[in-house]
Design a protein around this motif. Structure first.
Motif, PDB file in Angstrom:
ATOM      1  N   GLY A  12      37.314  40.845  29.403  1.00  0.00           N
ATOM      2  CA  GLY A  12      38.213  40.030  30.000  1.00  0.00           C
ATOM      3  C   GLY A  12      38.058  41.172  31.349  1.00  0.00           C
ATOM      4  N   LEU A  13      37.887  40.026  32.543  1.00  0.00           N
ATOM      5  CA  LEU A  13      37.643  40.856  34.154  1.00  0.00           C
ATOM      6  C   LEU A  13      38.491  41.268  34.372  1.00  0.00           C
ATOM      7  CD1 LEU A  13      34.096  39.164  34.215  1.00  0.00           C
ATOM      8  CD2 LEU A  13      34.400  41.467  33.981  1.00  0.00           C
ATOM      9  N   THR A  14      39.184  42.244  35.417  1.00  0.00           N
ATOM     10  CA  THR A  14      39.818  42.461  36.062  1.00  0.00           C
ATOM     11  C   THR A  14      39.525  42.709  37.771  1.00  0.00           C
ATOM     12  OG1 THR A  14      41.410  43.396  34.281  1.00  0.00           O
ATOM     13  CG2 THR A  14      42.300  43.979  36.422  1.00  0.00           C
ATOM     14  N   LEU A  15      40.140  42.423  38.714  1.00  0.00           N
ATOM     15  CA  LEU A  15      39.429  41.949  40.060  1.00  0.00           C
ATOM     16  C   LEU A  15      41.109  42.535  40.606  1.00  0.00           C
ATOM     17  CD1 LEU A  15      38.794  39.580  38.947  1.00  0.00           C
ATOM     18  CD2 LEU A  15      37.750  39.178  40.757  1.00  0.00           C
ATOM     19  N   PRO A  57      39.244  34.525  42.631  1.00  0.00           N
ATOM     20  CA  PRO A  57      38.928  34.301  41.150  1.00  0.00           C
ATOM     21  C   PRO A  57      37.352  34.284  40.964  1.00  0.00           C
ATOM     22  CG  PRO A  57      41.369  33.132  41.811  1.00  0.00           C
ATOM     23  CD  PRO A  57      40.681  33.591  43.380  1.00  0.00           C
ATOM     24  N   LEU A  58      36.668  34.816  40.394  1.00  0.00           N
ATOM     25  CA  LEU A  58      35.446  34.873  39.972  1.00  0.00           C
ATOM     26  C   LEU A  58      35.312  33.105  39.987  1.00  0.00           C
ATOM     27  CD1 LEU A  58      35.291  37.718  37.995  1.00  0.00           C
ATOM     28  CD2 LEU A  58      34.182  37.765  40.065  1.00  0.00           C
ATOM     29  N   ASN A 106      50.271  37.140  39.613  1.00  0.00           N
ATOM     30  CA  ASN A 106      49.739  36.829  40.009  1.00  0.00           C
ATOM     31  C   ASN A 106      48.039  38.321  41.522  1.00  0.00           C
ATOM     32  OD1 ASN A 106      50.451  36.406  42.985  1.00  0.00           O
ATOM     33  ND2 ASN A 106      51.268  38.527  43.380  1.00  0.00           N
ATOM     34  N   ARG A 107      47.469  37.300  40.353  1.00  0.00           N
ATOM     35  CA  ARG A 107      45.994  38.286  40.500  1.00  0.00           C
ATOM     36  C   ARG A 107      45.297  37.257  39.320  1.00  0.00           C
ATOM     37  NH1 ARG A 107      44.238  41.445  35.819  1.00  0.00           N
ATOM     38  NH2 ARG A 107      45.531  41.886  34.751  1.00  0.00           N
ATOM     39  N   PRO A 108      43.926  37.297  40.103  1.00  0.00           N
ATOM     40  CA  PRO A 108      42.433  36.747  38.679  1.00  0.00           C
ATOM     41  C   PRO A 108      42.511  37.488  37.807  1.00  0.00           C
ATOM     42  CG  PRO A 108      41.915  37.599  41.503  1.00  0.00           C
ATOM     43  CD  PRO A 108      43.577  38.334  41.458  1.00  0.00           C
ATOM     44  N   ILE A 109      42.541  36.704  37.018  1.00  0.00           N
ATOM     45  CA  ILE A 109      41.899  36.943  35.685  1.00  0.00           C
ATOM     46  C   ILE A 109      41.107  35.983  35.636  1.00  0.00           C
ATOM     47  CG2 ILE A 109      44.282  37.631  34.821  1.00  0.00           C
ATOM     48  CD1 ILE A 109      43.858  34.626  33.620  1.00  0.00           C
ATOM     49  N   ALA A 110      39.595  36.886  34.266  1.00  0.00           N
ATOM     50  CA  ALA A 110      38.228  36.214  33.860  1.00  0.00           C
ATOM     51  C   ALA A 110      38.318  36.712  32.561  1.00  0.00           C
ATOM     52  CB  ALA A 110      37.691  36.863  35.095  1.00  0.00           C
TER      53      ALA A 110
END
Lengths: 417, 92, 930
Positions: C844-847, C853-854, C883-887
């Motif tokens: 996963g990538l956390t921002l 979002p990426l 309530n944040r981007p995920i990837a």
């Protein structure tokens, strides 16, 4: 000695009935022994001969062609040149090819009409745009001039495409390589032949290899319809018949032969300035300098050595073109033909040792051999001259199938290359 | 458009068929050690003959696999047998 | 003076006048005319310009063999490019323009190019335009090239009919031989189809106007046609057999009128009889391309079919005996004809656009027209398409059919039998499969081939401006193979594909090299025999009928609920519900997490595997161990290819001891089923395993979220929901029909997958919506589901995997190490590459909060001067739940990089993110049983 091709010489020759031109290549009798034999007088074989002589000083070379040079896939393709590949190994190899193509007319002193009109791969959905972004980013990191175009960018370059939202596959954008384009396929063959010949390479046509002479596990020569010819090293660039040669010499290849078809329309005034490919429809096309639309598609579904066309593929490819560009449905098809291509499990070429000592391969290019002619020849020449892989050819060694390190462009992109 | 003889359905349009494999390849026993070379040969090596060939095809409309013999140059079809019958032959 | 219409004869209807325009001038003609015949009848000589030198050109032949008169033709606003004037039937109101000429063919401003011909010989462009660069020259050369322009309009209703048909005997060519053959075969009871490209059958019978078996030609043709029809035979006129393909398939294009798409006939014939006649070939002499130099056969056709006398004072230069009846016919029509032996001396056409005579050695013949005949060439294209061989006949100075392709026979002039009565006998015998008696031919020819070194410009290929000197240049430069000759000079590559030029070209090469003609050989004959519109191949496979979408049983319900229908893996599915995509997705995700969502999962594969060996088989097919799965239970797993790469993922349920239900990705059903069948039949006992794809029979609606259980409870399914753990399956009922409920979750929340007969789906949907209303149930589209599963780190094969991914890259490494039984792909999971330390693994990538979002498709790169890609973003969303981007991403040894900050690149822009576990929500899985 070849007379230099130039506007000035053309002018002078015009004044005296073009009588001063000499053969572009000789037709010598085969000698019994050479340093190197190259089997296959297509673009790859001829480029190998040329670079062997030019880059490595190996000039005692015979190139054997069973028919007429350029009579296989070199003269049957749709002339697209590009290097928009995903994996760094592929990008490096194909981009070397594009760079060689960029200088080839002047290098060979033969106008091969490399027309960098751009190559676009259309995307038809948001998911495909995301996939294209993955591709384009990879290419940019690998130094390839690839771009992601939105619909408007595509429209600017190819306004005749069907931009209707009601299309089965509406255009969302494209992956675009400006340096891609087309070249005159026969000229590439003839230019390399003339170049190789000028270094003293013997180009021997109508000379079919009927057997490979293997002594103590080493290939030492070939039997041909024009007698036995020996050499220290042998290179094979016989796309479409790689398995036939393998059987003669006693090695195995992971190759299937399939027909790949191509089409040309009646000549039209310019309507299309770039190359466009729609993977969804399975059709791509460009317009030749003469005005004909040059159209291609995917492989036939039936393994084949028959160099001809059949209706089901026509319906897919030409029907697809009518969908991509409805205004072309009234344009007439002039001619269609087929070539036999080597299909490998990962759609990447096989370059390097064959498994029989002294015999080296440049094969397995699938549908993409034409664009790789200079690079394929450059690599095989290096290997034949040094006995070692070039740094760029090593990943394409036959051993990758044993190691499991395939370079599968098709699976990476969902696009067949 | 070629016509292929499904041993169960008769002559049908080539579009109904799917090329599967060359016959005569048997999966190595993976419970024992298999060299990478042997596994790669099983996975990838082909005969890919020019001329007379035997191939396994699926007739997608009836889902049956069968062996077809044909000429890969002229496209003449020489015959077809069900895979079961053909397996019998191979075992003999 | 040139062509005129004679007062009688021909197949035209003089009582009706058709008006048309050519190059801006008004003309008239009659029904039965072609554009060319009507223009010739009106005295027009110059009908085109050549491709390269823009030389004025008149018609050479009268049918498909004319390379010169090519028009863009408009009728009622519909324009077709590059219509051959000789084969385009005249229609009232046509507006024709010669292509490649401006302002018109008569006075083309580019005519001056001819002055530079000495510098524009064969392949001149290969020798120049290299400095500084080809790109500098290319645009202007492209503009010079090309024939007609194509307009941007799509012709309304321009749709090709495509038919399949079959017959015992297909007769290609409706001349004397074809008619005789078709009649003989039809009367012998064969199902015969006779095809001819003219509107009126009869082939060359009108050229000489001599009786045929005692009847006047038109009468004889009518008699044969009537007899063929009476015997049950079919006749397709205005139809061309344009290609012969594998297994006796003939492709036919039927002309259905101007600006109407032709009809494609895919005709499967047991036997094909080629009765395609023979073509007159040009004589190669100086200025033989001048308007007014024509084919003798062409002139005879214009006279016989269209009542057009091509000249008043005609010089006939023929080296063969076919000229005798034609000369008689021309004289009878009122022409003054001077016959001369073309071999008497060096030939030259005199003067330019207005031909004034012909020079033969020291003699000059005054004439307005030269009709040249260099001998007959059988039309053997179809023979060669089918793989037949050609033999060289020295007696006839022509290639004639040799060894026959399977199921094919030739007769008449196409077979080199140029005399009428022997041709008829031969055709009738061939139709019945008998060998004809050999009759000595009365055809006489004194071969006359191009003379190397001859003076003047002697045309070989008219349209492409290839002269004898070009062939000599090609020979001098060693382009001596017939294919090199063609490609270097472009000889034979014009719109007529060498019908007029190939023989002369290869004969010229033979003469230059001092080789016999058969040794030089021919180039390949390729379909189509005549150009055919691309539309012919298009037909009804257009628009939404190209790879038609699969449709959901509940499409109407989705639309009613505001579903935005989009394509996903070949299915038309609701992407989201509501007018605004972003708002809708957010609302659907939140509803599914906070209350309940319902999702149409019908496209999910439902392949049943049953039989006594089913358990062992499924265990072999799956990467994971399935043999230990108990009936009523479900397991998640992967199917691999034999090379170890992931083919698909999904759940498998054991319905009973010998019965499994494989649920595969919606876009992989076909490939999974193919794989199952392949292993079932090739490597197993197919009598002990049965594979059945039931996907289209079942509809699936999935309820997910904290309120899902309450909604299912309200449906009265008869299933005890309290004793129903995750990853189990129960059979119940709905509305009297069997209902399967599976507790599997692609969202991470408690989910119930309800499957039942597709026909009942509407009722179930209605019941669910009613039961869900009090619980704030929302329908959830594919997009929201993608977000929901990504929050949990669940993958989608093909999106979050690529052509290198193996299960251990996704954190499923146990079976690779532990599974004892053999399974597909097992050995490949231990290759050097599978064991490599740098494999890309799912992370996963956390921002940081507030970040955008990426981009999906962004690459993770090494830093430094030469960045390298070490992975890429496979899925990226804004998570409304968190309530944040995920990837999700695939990253080189990603599992060892947890917490590492990485740099990403997308379209030249950079971003950073922190590597984390793929699962961003509820890693303990508590929500499943909440």
């Amino acid at each position: 000695m070849n007379k230099t091709y130039s506007a000035l010489n053309l002018f002078r020759e015009g004044l005296r009935g073009q009588r001063g031109w000499t053969p572009a290549w000789r037709s010598p009798k085969p000698k019994p022994k050479y340093d190197v034999i190259i089997i296959g007088g297509g673009g790859h074989g001829l480029a190998t001969a040329y670079y062997l002589a030019k880059n490595h000083g190996v000039k005692n070379v015979a190139l054997l062609e069973k028919g007429w040079i350029g009579g296989g896939n070199s003269g049957r393709n749709t002339t697209v040149v590009r290097s928009d590949y995903y994996y760094p190994e592929s990008a490096a190899l194909y981009d070397l090819s594009v760079r060689l193509y960029e200088g080839l007319s002047r290098d060979l002193n033969y106008n091969i009409m490399f027309s960098q009109r751009g190559m676009m791969v259309l995307t038809h959905s948001e998911a495909e745009m995301e996939m294209a972004a993955r591709q384009v980013n990879a290419m940019q990191i690998n130094g390839i001039d690839s771009q992601l175009l939105e619909t408007e960018g595509v429209r600017k370059l190819a306004p005749i495409l069907n931009f209707g939202r009601e299309a089965r596959y509406p255009i969302h954008g494209a992956m675009y390589q400006p340096r891609g384009g087309t070249a005159r396929h026969d000229a590439v063959v003839w230019g390399f032949a003339r170049g190789a010949d000028s270094f003293g390479v013997d180009i021997i046509q109508n000379c079919e290899v009927t057997d490979v002479i293997v002594e103590a596990g080493r290939a030492t020569g070939v039997a041909t319809t024009r007698g036995e010819i020996r050499a220290n090293r042998i290179g094979a660039a016989v796309a479409g018949h790689s398995s036939v040669l393998a059987q003669m010499a006693g090695y195995k290849l992971p190759i299937h032969s399939y027909a790949l078809q191509a089409f040309v329309s009646e000549p039209l005034k310019p309507v299309m300035d770039t190359v466009a490919f729609s993977p969804a429809y399975g059709t791509y096309f460009s317009q030749s300098d003469k005005g004909g639309l040059v159209i291609g598609g995917g492989l036939d579904r039936i393994p084949s050595y028959g160099q001809r066309g059949n209706l089901p593929v026509h319906e897919t490819v030409l029907g697809g073109l009518c969908e991509m560009v409805p205004m072309l449905s009234k344009v007439k098809l002039l001619r269609h033909w087929g070539g036999i291509v080597d299909v490998t499990p990962d759609s990447s070429p096989i370059i390097g040792p064959s498994g029989v000592d002294g015999l080296y391969l440049d094969c397995g290019w699938g549908t993409g051999g034409f664009k790789a002619i200079p690079a394929g020849g450059y690599m095989l020449a290096h290997i034949l001259a040094t006995g070692e892989h070039h740094e760029l050819s090593r990943p394409f060694d036959l051993s990758r199938f044993t190691k499991g390190r395939l370079i599968d462009e098709g699976a990476a992109s969902g696009i067949s290359h | 458009m070629q016509l292929f003889p499904c041993p169960f359905c008769g002559l049908r349009n080539e579009r109904e068929f799917h090329y599967m494999a060359e016959p005569g390849k048997f999966r190595p026993d993976t419970s024992s050690q298999i060299s990478a070379e042997d596994w790669a040969a099983y996975l990838y090596d082909t005969r890919n003959e020019k001329g007379r060939v035997r191939e396994i095809w699926m007739h997608q409309t009836c889902r049956e696999l069968f062996v077809m013999e044909r000429d890969s140059v002229t496209m003449n079809v020489l015959g077809s047998t069900s895979l079961r019958a053909s397996a019998g032959e191979a075992a003999e | 003076m040139s062509g005129t219409r004679i007062s009688k004869g021909g197949l035209i209807d003089r009582s009706t006048l058709l008006r048309f325009r050519f190059d801006g001038r008004d003309f008239t003609g009659h029904p039965g005319d072609t554009l060319a015949s009507a223009l010739l009848a009106s005295g027009v000589r110059v009908m085109g310009r050549s491709f390269k030198y823009h030389r004025p050109r008149g018609v050479w032949g009268a049918w498909f063999d004319d390379p010169n008169a090519v028009f863009n033709v408009t009728l009622k606003g519909d324009e077709l490019p590059n219509c051959p004037a000789t084969t385009t039937p005249l229609v009232d109101g046509m507006e024709a323009r010669a292509v490649n000429a401006w302002p018109n063919a008569e006075s083309d401003i580019k005519g001056g190019l001819d002055l530079f011909h000495r510098w524009l010989g064969a392949g001149f462009y290969y020798k120049t335009f290299m400095w500084p660069d080809w790109h500098l020259f290319e645009p202007s050369i492209r503009k010079m090239a090309g024939l007609g322009a194509v307009d941007g309009k799509v012709i309304e209703g321009y749709v090709a009919d495509q038919l399949h048909d079959h017959c015992d005997l297909l007769v290609a060519g409706g001349g004397a031989a074809g008619l005789a053959a078709a009649r003989a075969a039809a009367e012998a009871g064969q199902a015969v189809v006779l095809v001819d490209d003219h509107a009126t059958l009869g082939g060359g019978l009108y050229q000489g106007d001599e009786p045929v078996e005692g009847e006047e030609p038109r009468q004889w043709v009518a008699t044969q046609e009537a007899a063929i029809r009476a015997a049950g035979g079919r006749i397709l006129s205005s139809t061309t057999v344009y290609g012969i393909y594998d297994h006796g398939l003939a492709a036919l294009a039927e002309d259905r009128g101007f600006a109407r798409a032709p009809r494609l006939w895919r005709m499967r014939a047991r036997r094909i009889l080629m009765a395609t006649g023979a073509m007159d070939r040009p004589i190669t002499f100086a200025d033989n391309d001048r308007p007014g130099v024509m084919s003798l056969q062409g002139a005879a056709e214009f006279l016989g079919r269209y009542g057009v006398l091509v000249g008043r004072k005609i010089a006939v230069l023929s080296n063969n005996s076919q000229s005798t009846p034609i000369v008689a016919h021309l004289r009878a029509a009122g022409a003054e004809v001077i016959e001369a032996d073309p071999d008497e001396g060096t030939l030259r056409a005199l003067d330019g656009k207005r031909l004034s005579g012909v020079q033969i050695g020291g003699r000059k013949i005054d004439c307005d027209t030269i009709l040249a005949s260099g001998g007959l060439t059988p039309t053997v294209h179809l023979w060669r398409h089918a793989g037949g061989k050609l033999d060289w006949s020295a007696e006839k100075a022509a290639f004639v059919p040799g060894a026959a392709p399977q199921g094919m026979v030739a007769a008449g002039a196409a077979n080199g039998t140029f005399d009428l009565d022997p041709a008829l006998a031969e055709a009738r015998a061939a139709a019945l499969g008998n060998a004809p008696e050999t009759v000595a031919t009365g055809y006489r020819i004194k071969p006359l081939w191009p003379q190397p070194g001859a003076k003047g410009r002697q045309w070989i290929d008219f349209q492409h401006d290839v002269t004898l000197k070009d062939v000599e240049l090609a020979a001098r430069e060693n382009y001596v193979s017939v294919e090199h000759l063609k490609r270097y000079t472009t000889l034979g590559m014009a719109a007529d594909q060498g019908k007029t030029s190939n023989m002369a070209g290869l004969a010229a090469m033979a003469a230059i090299q001092g080789r016999p003609i058969p040794e030089v050989g021919t180039t390949t004959f390729r379909p189509p025999f005549v150009p055919v519109p691309m539309e012919l191949y298009h037909g009804t496979r257009r628009g939404q009928l190209v790879n038609p979408l699969k449709r959901l049983e509940l499409e109407a319900q989705h639309r009613q609920a505001g579903g935005a229908m989009c394509e996903y893996g070949g299915w038309l599915r609701p992407g989201w519900y509501g007018p605004d995509q972003e708002t809708a997705i957010r609302a659907e995700v939140l509803a599914a997490r906070q209350a309940a969502g319902v999702f149409d999962g019908s496209p999910l594969g439902k392949i049943e595997v049953m039989g006594p060996d089913a358990a062992a088989f499924v265990n072999f097919i799956y990467y994971n161990t399935i043999s230990t799965l108990r009936p009523g239970h479900i397991r998640y797993g992967f199917m691999l290819r034999e090379n170890g790469l992931i083919l698909d993922d999904g759940v498998v349920a054991r319905l009973g001891p010998d019965r499994f239900l494989i649920s595969c990705s919606s876009s992989h059903v076909a490939s999974v089923e193919l794989m199952l069948e392949s292993w079932r039949q090739d490597g197993n006992d197919p009598d002990r395993i049965f594979v059945h794809d039931t996907t289209p029979h079942w509809a699936t609606l999935t309820l997910t979220g904290p309120k899902a259980q309450q909604i299912v409870a309200a449906l009265d399914t008869g299933v005890d929901l309290d004793d129903f753990p995750h990853m189990t399956l129960r059979e119940g009922q709905f509305d009297g029909a069997p209902l399967r409920i599976a507790r599997v979750s692609f969202t991470g929340d408690a989910s119930y997958e309800l499957s039942l007969r597709a026909g009942k789906a509407g009722a179930l949907w209605q019941a669910i919506m009613a039961a869900g209303a009090p619980h704030d149930l929302r329908p959830v589209g594919v997009e929201a589901l993608s977000v929901l599963r990504a929050e949990k780190g669940f993958i989608m094969v093909g999106k979050d995997t690529d052509g290198e991914t193996m299960p251990h890259d996704l954190g499923f490494g146990v079976p690779r190490q532990k599974k004892k039984a053999a399974f597909v792909g097992d050995r490949a999971l231990h290759s050097d590459t599978a064991n490599a330390p740098d494999r890309r693994q799912l992370v996963g990538l956390t921002l940081p909060e507030g970040a955008l979002p990426l981009a999906t498709g962004a690459h993770i790169v090494t830093t430094g001067p030469k960045p390298r890609s070490i992975g890429f973003v496979t899925s990226s969303y804004f998570s409304p739940t968190l309530n944040r981007p995920i990837a999700l991403a695939l990253l080189e040894h990603g599992s060892e990089r947890m917490g590492e900050r990485v740099t990403l690149r997308h379209m030249g822009q950079t971003a950073t993110a922190t590597v984390s576990a793929p699962c961003a929500l509820d890693p303990e899985g508590e929500r499943l049983n909440a």
